[in-house]
Motif scaffolding. Sequence first.
Motif, PDB file in Angstrom:
ATOM      1  N   VAL A   1      37.840  50.597  38.389  1.00  0.00           N
ATOM      2  CA  VAL A   1      38.888  49.734  38.910  1.00  0.00           C
ATOM      3  C   VAL A   1      38.250  48.397  39.248  1.00  0.00           C
ATOM      4  O   VAL A   1      37.321  48.340  40.047  1.00  0.00           O
ATOM      5  CB  VAL A   1      39.558  50.347  40.158  1.00  0.00           C
ATOM      6  CG1 VAL A   1      40.655  49.423  40.680  1.00  0.00           C
ATOM      7  CG2 VAL A   1      40.114  51.719  39.853  1.00  0.00           C
ATOM      8  N   LEU A   2      38.733  47.329  38.607  1.00  0.00           N
ATOM      9  CA  LEU A   2      38.152  46.004  38.795  1.00  0.00           C
ATOM     10  C   LEU A   2      39.155  45.066  39.442  1.00  0.00           C
ATOM     11  O   LEU A   2      40.346  45.108  39.132  1.00  0.00           O
ATOM     12  CB  LEU A   2      37.725  45.417  37.447  1.00  0.00           C
ATOM     13  CG  LEU A   2      36.702  46.205  36.640  1.00  0.00           C
ATOM     14  CD1 LEU A   2      36.484  45.551  35.287  1.00  0.00           C
ATOM     15  CD2 LEU A   2      35.399  46.314  37.403  1.00  0.00           C
ATOM     16  N   ASP A   3      38.665  44.218  40.331  1.00  0.00           N
ATOM     17  CA  ASP A   3      39.476  43.130  40.870  1.00  0.00           C
ATOM     18  C   ASP A   3      39.327  41.966  39.905  1.00  0.00           C
ATOM     19  O   ASP A   3      38.216  41.549  39.586  1.00  0.00           O
ATOM     20  CB  ASP A   3      38.984  42.733  42.265  1.00  0.00           C
ATOM     21  CG  ASP A   3      39.303  43.778  43.310  1.00  0.00           C
ATOM     22  OD1 ASP A   3      40.301  44.513  43.128  1.00  0.00           O
ATOM     23  OD2 ASP A   3      38.568  43.872  44.303  1.00  0.00           O
ATOM     24  N   LEU A   4      40.462  41.446  39.432  1.00  0.00           N
ATOM     25  CA  LEU A   4      40.466  40.377  38.441  1.00  0.00           C
ATOM     26  C   LEU A   4      41.242  39.179  38.977  1.00  0.00           C
ATOM     27  O   LEU A   4      42.077  39.316  39.863  1.00  0.00           O
ATOM     28  CB  LEU A   4      41.094  40.876  37.140  1.00  0.00           C
ATOM     29  CG  LEU A   4      40.453  42.126  36.530  1.00  0.00           C
ATOM     30  CD1 LEU A   4      41.301  42.667  35.391  1.00  0.00           C
ATOM     31  CD2 LEU A   4      39.050  41.835  36.063  1.00  0.00           C
ATOM     32  N   LYS A   5      40.977  38.010  38.394  1.00  0.00           N
ATOM     33  CA  LYS A   5      41.650  36.781  38.812  1.00  0.00           C
ATOM     34  C   LYS A   5      41.843  35.887  37.588  1.00  0.00           C
ATOM     35  O   LYS A   5      40.927  35.708  36.796  1.00  0.00           O
ATOM     36  CB  LYS A   5      40.799  36.068  39.862  1.00  0.00           C
ATOM     37  CG  LYS A   5      41.419  34.837  40.469  1.00  0.00           C
ATOM     38  CD  LYS A   5      40.493  34.294  41.554  1.00  0.00           C
ATOM     39  CE  LYS A   5      41.027  33.087  42.227  1.00  0.00           C
ATOM     40  NZ  LYS A   5      40.104  32.606  43.268  1.00  0.00           N
ATOM     41  N   CYS A   6      43.036  35.298  37.472  1.00  0.00           N
ATOM     42  CA  CYS A   6      43.317  34.390  36.356  1.00  0.00           C
ATOM     43  C   CYS A   6      43.044  32.951  36.783  1.00  0.00           C
ATOM     44  O   CYS A   6      42.736  32.682  37.939  1.00  0.00           O
ATOM     45  CB  CYS A   6      44.756  34.560  35.878  1.00  0.00           C
ATOM     46  SG  CYS A   6      45.981  33.846  36.992  1.00  0.00           S
ATOM     47  N   ARG A   7      43.210  32.010  35.843  1.00  0.00           N
ATOM     48  CA  ARG A   7      42.964  30.587  36.130  1.00  0.00           C
ATOM     49  C   ARG A   7      43.927  30.011  37.165  1.00  0.00           C
ATOM     50  O   ARG A   7      43.617  29.041  37.831  1.00  0.00           O
ATOM     51  CB  ARG A   7      43.083  29.763  34.847  1.00  0.00           C
ATOM     52  CG  ARG A   7      41.919  29.925  33.913  1.00  0.00           C
ATOM     53  CD  ARG A   7      42.110  29.069  32.709  1.00  0.00           C
ATOM     54  NE  ARG A   7      43.206  29.633  31.905  1.00  0.00           N
ATOM     55  CZ  ARG A   7      43.397  29.402  30.625  1.00  0.00           C
ATOM     56  NH1 ARG A   7      42.610  28.592  29.983  1.00  0.00           N
ATOM     57  NH2 ARG A   7      44.388  29.968  29.975  1.00  0.00           N
TER      58      ARG A   7
END
Length: 160
Positions: free
Chosen positions: A3-9
Amino acid sequence: MKVLDLKCRQGHCFEGWFASETDFQEQMQRGLVQCPLCGDTCVEKQLSVPRLNLGAKAPCAAGAPDAGTLPAAEPSHEGGSVALQGAWLALTRKIMAHTEDVGDRFAEEARRMQSGEAQERAIRGQASAEDAAQLRAEGIPVIPWAVPQALKETLQWGAA
């Protein structure tokens, strides 16, 4: 399962679940990982807190509150609160479930409903800014609402 924490631009933070790090990298290379709010495929991993399963939960002392019943603090990220993003996404799903998609015929169908030519119902679709302004001038309520591309498509499970 990873499970990864992700972030967009745009600063939207979200979780991604992958079979492995290799699975994550392959999906990234194929452009399959995208922000559920705006559809941006340029996402990056954020620092994540690991979850350690250390066995059964210790019993609470008499009179002490159970940690599982306390409200969790909502993490706040640059670009907005995770709770706010989740609420917006939930509302978008509810709108989609309870409206008919008329596509680019939105303005035409709204006018037909207003004049009584078509049955009145909840609709959604696409209209230009000019068409939306003209509909409002005619007394027809219009609410602009961005629907992420990811919600418009069927969710795919498993390796592709």
